[in-house]
Design a protein around this motif. Structure first.
Motif, PDB file in Angstrom:
ATOM      1  N   MET B   1       0.853  -1.206   0.000  1.00 20.12           N
ATOM      2  CA  MET B   1       0.000   0.000   0.000  1.00 20.12           C
ATOM      3  C   MET B   1       0.879   1.243   0.000  1.00 20.12           C
ATOM      4  SD  MET B   1      -3.104   0.181  -0.426  1.00 20.12           S
ATOM      5  CE  MET B   1      -3.912   1.751  -0.159  1.00 20.12           C
ATOM      6  N   SER B   2       0.533   2.223  -0.795  1.00 17.99           N
ATOM      7  CA  SER B   2       1.317   3.454  -0.795  1.00 17.99           C
ATOM      8  C   SER B   2       0.939   4.308   0.424  1.00 17.99           C
ATOM      9  CB  SER B   2       1.064   4.244  -2.074  1.00 17.99           C
ATOM     10  OG  SER B   2       0.015   3.678  -2.811  1.00 17.99           O
ATOM     11  N   ASP B   3       1.850   5.188   0.786  1.00 18.35           N
ATOM     12  CA  ASP B   3       1.628   6.034   1.956  1.00 18.35           C
ATOM     13  C   ASP B   3       0.480   6.993   1.699  1.00 18.35           C
ATOM     14  OD1 ASP B   3       3.720   4.891   3.322  1.00 18.35           O
ATOM     15  OD2 ASP B   3       5.202   6.229   2.398  1.00 18.35           O
ATOM     16  N   PRO B   4      -0.254   7.355   2.764  1.00 20.78           N
ATOM     17  CA  PRO B   4      -1.343   8.317   2.578  1.00 20.78           C
ATOM     18  C   PRO B   4      -0.801   9.691   2.170  1.00 20.78           C
ATOM     19  CG  PRO B   4      -1.069   7.766   4.918  1.00 20.78           C
ATOM     20  CD  PRO B   4      -0.183   6.853   4.139  1.00 20.78           C
ATOM     21  N   ALA B   5      -1.580  10.394   1.353  1.00 19.26           N
ATOM     22  CA  ALA B   5      -1.192  11.749   0.955  1.00 19.26           C
ATOM     23  C   ALA B   5      -1.385  12.707   2.116  1.00 19.26           C
ATOM     24  CB  ALA B   5      -2.013  12.191  -0.254  1.00 19.26           C
ATOM     25  N   ASP B  23     -11.311  17.025  17.173  1.00 15.25           N
ATOM     26  CA  ASP B  23     -11.016  15.598  17.186  1.00 15.25           C
ATOM     27  C   ASP B  23     -11.264  14.900  15.846  1.00 15.25           C
ATOM     28  OD1 ASP B  23     -10.050  13.345  18.452  1.00 15.25           O
ATOM     29  OD2 ASP B  23     -12.017  12.721  19.186  1.00 15.25           O
ATOM     30  N   LEU B  24     -10.655  15.424  14.788  1.00 19.92           N
ATOM     31  CA  LEU B  24     -10.806  14.792  13.469  1.00 19.92           C
ATOM     32  C   LEU B  24      -9.613  13.876  13.197  1.00 19.92           C
ATOM     33  CD1 LEU B  24     -11.857  17.770  11.134  1.00 19.92           C
ATOM     34  CD2 LEU B  24     -13.206  16.565  12.840  1.00 19.92           C
ATOM     35  N   SER B  25      -9.892  12.643  12.831  1.00 21.81           N
ATOM     36  CA  SER B  25      -8.833  11.722  12.416  1.00 21.81           C
ATOM     37  C   SER B  25      -9.219  11.149  11.060  1.00 21.81           C
ATOM     38  CB  SER B  25      -8.669  10.592  13.436  1.00 21.81           C
ATOM     39  OG  SER B  25      -8.261  11.122  14.678  1.00 21.81           O
ATOM     40  N   PHE B  26      -8.297  11.209  10.118  1.00 24.05           N
ATOM     41  CA  PHE B  26      -8.610  10.702   8.780  1.00 24.05           C
ATOM     42  C   PHE B  26      -7.335  10.459   7.987  1.00 24.05           C
ATOM     43  CE2 PHE B  26      -8.877  15.373   8.706  1.00 24.05           C
ATOM     44  CZ  PHE B  26      -7.911  15.676   7.765  1.00 24.05           C
ATOM     45  N   GLU B  27      -7.505   9.734   6.881  1.00 21.57           N
ATOM     46  CA  GLU B  27      -6.410   9.514   5.947  1.00 21.57           C
ATOM     47  C   GLU B  27      -6.923   9.754   4.545  1.00 21.57           C
ATOM     48  OE1 GLU B  27      -4.506   5.737   6.062  1.00 21.57           O
ATOM     49  OE2 GLU B  27      -3.583   6.125   8.017  1.00 21.57           O
ATOM     50  N   VAL B  28      -6.068  10.295   3.688  1.00 22.71           N
ATOM     51  CA  VAL B  28      -6.397  10.436   2.278  1.00 22.71           C
ATOM     52  C   VAL B  28      -5.418   9.571   1.499  1.00 22.71           C
ATOM     53  CG1 VAL B  28      -6.617  12.026   0.341  1.00 22.71           C
ATOM     54  CG2 VAL B  28      -7.186  12.798   2.651  1.00 22.71           C
ATOM     55  N   VAL B  64       1.169  16.068   5.448  1.00 20.50           N
ATOM     56  CA  VAL B  64       1.011  15.877   4.010  1.00 20.50           C
ATOM     57  C   VAL B  64       2.265  15.179   3.500  1.00 20.50           C
ATOM     58  CG1 VAL B  64       0.864  17.078   1.790  1.00 20.50           C
ATOM     59  CG2 VAL B  64      -0.512  17.869   3.717  1.00 20.50           C
ATOM     60  N   PHE B  65       2.106  14.109   2.764  1.00 21.09           N
ATOM     61  CA  PHE B  65       3.237  13.306   2.285  1.00 21.09           C
ATOM     62  C   PHE B  65       4.187  12.959   3.434  1.00 21.09           C
ATOM     63  CE2 PHE B  65       2.267  15.976  -1.596  1.00 21.09           C
ATOM     64  CZ  PHE B  65       1.525  14.981  -2.222  1.00 21.09           C
ATOM     65  N   ASN B 182      -2.921   7.761  -8.800  1.00 22.39           N
ATOM     66  CA  ASN B 182      -1.889   8.184  -7.849  1.00 22.39           C
ATOM     67  C   ASN B 182      -2.175   9.539  -7.220  1.00 22.39           C
ATOM     68  OD1 ASN B 182      -0.258   5.911  -8.277  1.00 22.39           O
ATOM     69  ND2 ASN B 182       0.513   6.824 -10.179  1.00 22.39           N
ATOM     70  N   SER B 183      -2.968  10.348  -7.914  1.00 25.41           N
ATOM     71  CA  SER B 183      -3.223  11.694  -7.405  1.00 25.41           C
ATOM     72  C   SER B 183      -4.467  11.693  -6.522  1.00 25.41           C
ATOM     73  CB  SER B 183      -3.440  12.665  -8.560  1.00 25.41           C
ATOM     74  OG  SER B 183      -2.374  12.564  -9.462  1.00 25.41           O
ATOM     75  N   SER B 184      -4.448  12.551  -5.523  1.00 29.56           N
ATOM     76  CA  SER B 184      -5.604  12.674  -4.638  1.00 29.56           C
ATOM     77  C   SER B 184      -6.228  14.046  -4.823  1.00 29.56           C
ATOM     78  CB  SER B 184      -5.188  12.528  -3.180  1.00 29.56           C
ATOM     79  OG  SER B 184      -4.352  11.415  -3.027  1.00 29.56           O
ATOM     80  N   VAL B 185      -7.530  14.100  -4.688  1.00 29.25           N
ATOM     81  CA  VAL B 185      -8.258  15.357  -4.818  1.00 29.25           C
ATOM     82  C   VAL B 185      -9.146  15.508  -3.584  1.00 29.25           C
ATOM     83  CG1 VAL B 185      -9.929  16.666  -6.192  1.00 29.25           C
ATOM     84  CG2 VAL B 185      -8.325  15.113  -7.344  1.00 29.25           C
ATOM     85  N   ILE B 186      -9.116  16.720  -3.001  1.00 30.96           N
ATOM     86  CA  ILE B 186     -10.038  17.008  -1.902  1.00 30.96           C
ATOM     87  C   ILE B 186     -10.786  18.261  -2.300  1.00 30.96           C
ATOM     88  CG2 ILE B 186     -10.247  17.538   0.558  1.00 30.96           C
ATOM     89  CD1 ILE B 186      -7.434  16.328   0.890  1.00 30.96           C
ATOM     90  N   PHE B 187     -12.085  18.203  -2.427  1.00 29.37           N
ATOM     91  CA  PHE B 187     -12.786  19.443  -2.773  1.00 29.37           C
ATOM     92  C   PHE B 187     -14.073  19.637  -2.001  1.00 29.37           C
ATOM     93  CE2 PHE B 187     -16.072  18.623  -6.241  1.00 29.37           C
ATOM     94  CZ  PHE B 187     -15.974  17.238  -6.251  1.00 29.37           C
ATOM     95  N   SER B 188     -14.241  20.893  -1.572  1.00 30.89           N
ATOM     96  CA  SER B 188     -15.468  21.245  -0.868  1.00 30.89           C
ATOM     97  C   SER B 188     -16.369  21.940  -1.872  1.00 30.89           C
ATOM     98  CB  SER B 188     -15.160  22.190   0.292  1.00 30.89           C
ATOM     99  OG  SER B 188     -14.896  23.483  -0.191  1.00 30.89           O
TER     100      SER B 188
END
Lengths: 126, 292
Positions: B1-5, B23-28, B64-65, B182-188
């Motif tokens: 598994m590749s590392d989270p972004a 208290d937010l915990s998450f991975e992208v 990040v990275f 491979n690329s990650s996108v986060i959009f609101s």
């Protein structure tokens, strides 16, 4: 080729699964027929490519589609006959459930419903 | 598994006594397209800014990275693209000059790609930025974030001023960007239908917390509306797990639940002798239901 509605409560991959299954069962997609690539489908409908590949992978696992190196996925040349009938029944099950529920709400008897189904069946055959 | 972004652990942010995020915990993961939903003032912009290291957290960590967001190296910064809610364009410049300024920060700037997009999106390089419409400014901001082919794209309300055609072109670019996996996108965005197309994962911010984080597909499979028919008293007394809201009218009741399984339908039928029909919900309705 497919009708995808992202705003539906049915996840996009499931919409795709059901449409491919139905098209293969009805012969609209014949054995050996090529499916659009993940890229093509994702771009055309502006949906996440992973959603499309998820559906394709599940269909491959079911034995309905075949993956070919460097070429588009195709409908499997031999759809396994043993599982075919039960799979087809499974597919129509939700529609039957809805029909039965509606019939009960309309206070139709089982006999009346079966009679109606039979009549429609024969009309279709003509 | 590749590392989270991106990775966050017990992340929090307070402005004075006001707890904006708690208290937010998450991975992208690489390849994820994450849609961030929340009411106005729910903390979406603050969350994106914390990830990018624009503001320090008051609790927990975010990286990040694999590097703390606040100490991001120049090399890692160059792997990130950001479209802010309020653009940071320089009014006195022409479009071409603004592009040149930004391109000079990045050794891997893909000028050919951006020239092509300028043409396709109808952005005139000769125009003065001062003379651009709000929508044109937004298009240019997006181009500025795309040009170095970032591995992590963070977009804060990127499409609010775009017309439907421009929005579709933008979405197609996001599809292209996520094609390699491979690329990650986060959009609101408040345009829920765009998120519904593109996102594979959804974050819903509510009361400073992540009220939901998970696959869009499972969200749609878990949050459903049940239509139940049975005796009025039976319905009144029925306890349903994960219930979000209920409305009863005589011997008919609708209940929205948050952790539906097909077994639940059979169970309700079997235990209470009622008729249960399941209605699946679109993301907008789910969002509204989670805020009741």
């Amino acid at each position: 080729m497919f009708i995808l509605n992202p705003q539906s409560g049915i996840p996009i991959y499931r919409q795709l699964l059901e449409q491919v299954r139905r098209m293969v069962a009805s012969g609209q997609l014949a054995p050996g027929a090529e499916l659009p690539s993940v890229r093509e489908l994702a771009l055309k409908h502006a949906v996440n490519p992973m959603t499309v590949s998820k559906a394709y992978s599940l269909l491959e696992a079911e034995g309905l589609l075949e993956r070919n190196r460097g070429r588009p996925m195709t409908v499997a040349s031999r759809v396994r006959n043993t599982s075919q009938l039960s799979r087809r029944i499974e597919q129509i099950q939700p529609l039957v459930e809805q029909t039965v529920l509606a019939a009960k709400q309309l206070e139709l008897s089982e006999t009346e419903l079966v009679k109606t189904v039979r009549k429609n069946w024969e009309d279709e055959d003509e | 598994m590749s590392d989270p972004a991106v990775q966050a652990s017990h992340l929090g942010k307070a402005f004075g006594t006001r707890q904006v995020l708690d208290d937010l915990s998450f991975e992208v993961a690489p390849g994820d397209v994450i849609g961030v939903l929340g009411k106005n003032g729910a903390g979406k912009t603050t969350l994106l800014e914390l990830m990018l290291g624009f503001t320090p957290p008051t609790a927990g960590t975010v990286s990040v990275f694999g590097q703390a967001s606040q100490q991001l190296s120049a090399g890692n910064k160059a792997r990130v693209g950001f479209v802010p809610q309020q653009d940071e364009l320089i009014d006195q410049l022409s479009v071409a000059d603004q592009l040149k300024v930004i391109a000079s920060f990045y050794p891997h700037w893909d000028g050919e790609f951006i020239d092509r997009l300028c043409g396709e999106w109808g952005v005139n390089p000769a125009a003065r930025i001062k003379s651009l419409s709000v929508g044109e400014r937004q298009k240019l901001s997006i181009l500025l974030a795309f040009g170095h082919r970032p591995e992590l794209l963070v977009l804060d309300e990127p499409v609010a001023s775009l017309d439907p055609m421009a929005r579709r072109q933008f979405l197609e670019q996001l599809v292209e960007a996520s094609m390699d996996g491979n690329s990650s996108v986060i959009f609101s965005s408040h345009i829920v239908s765009d998120i519904e197309r593109l996102a594979n994962r959804i974050w819903i911010l509510k009361d400073a917390r992540l009220a939901w984080q998970g696959d869009l597909d499972s969200l749609k499979e878990c949050v459903v509306r049940l239509h139940i028919r049975g005796g009025a008293e039976t319905l009144e007394a029925m306890a349903i797990s994960g219930e979000l809201s209920r409305r009863r009218d005589g011997d008919f009741m609708t209940v929205v639940v948050r952790d539906f399984t097909p077994a639940m339908q059979a169970d309700l039928r079997g235990r209470h002798g009622v008729d249960v029909e399941v209605e699946s919900l679109g993301l907008e309705e789910i969002f509204l239901e989670l805020h009741r």
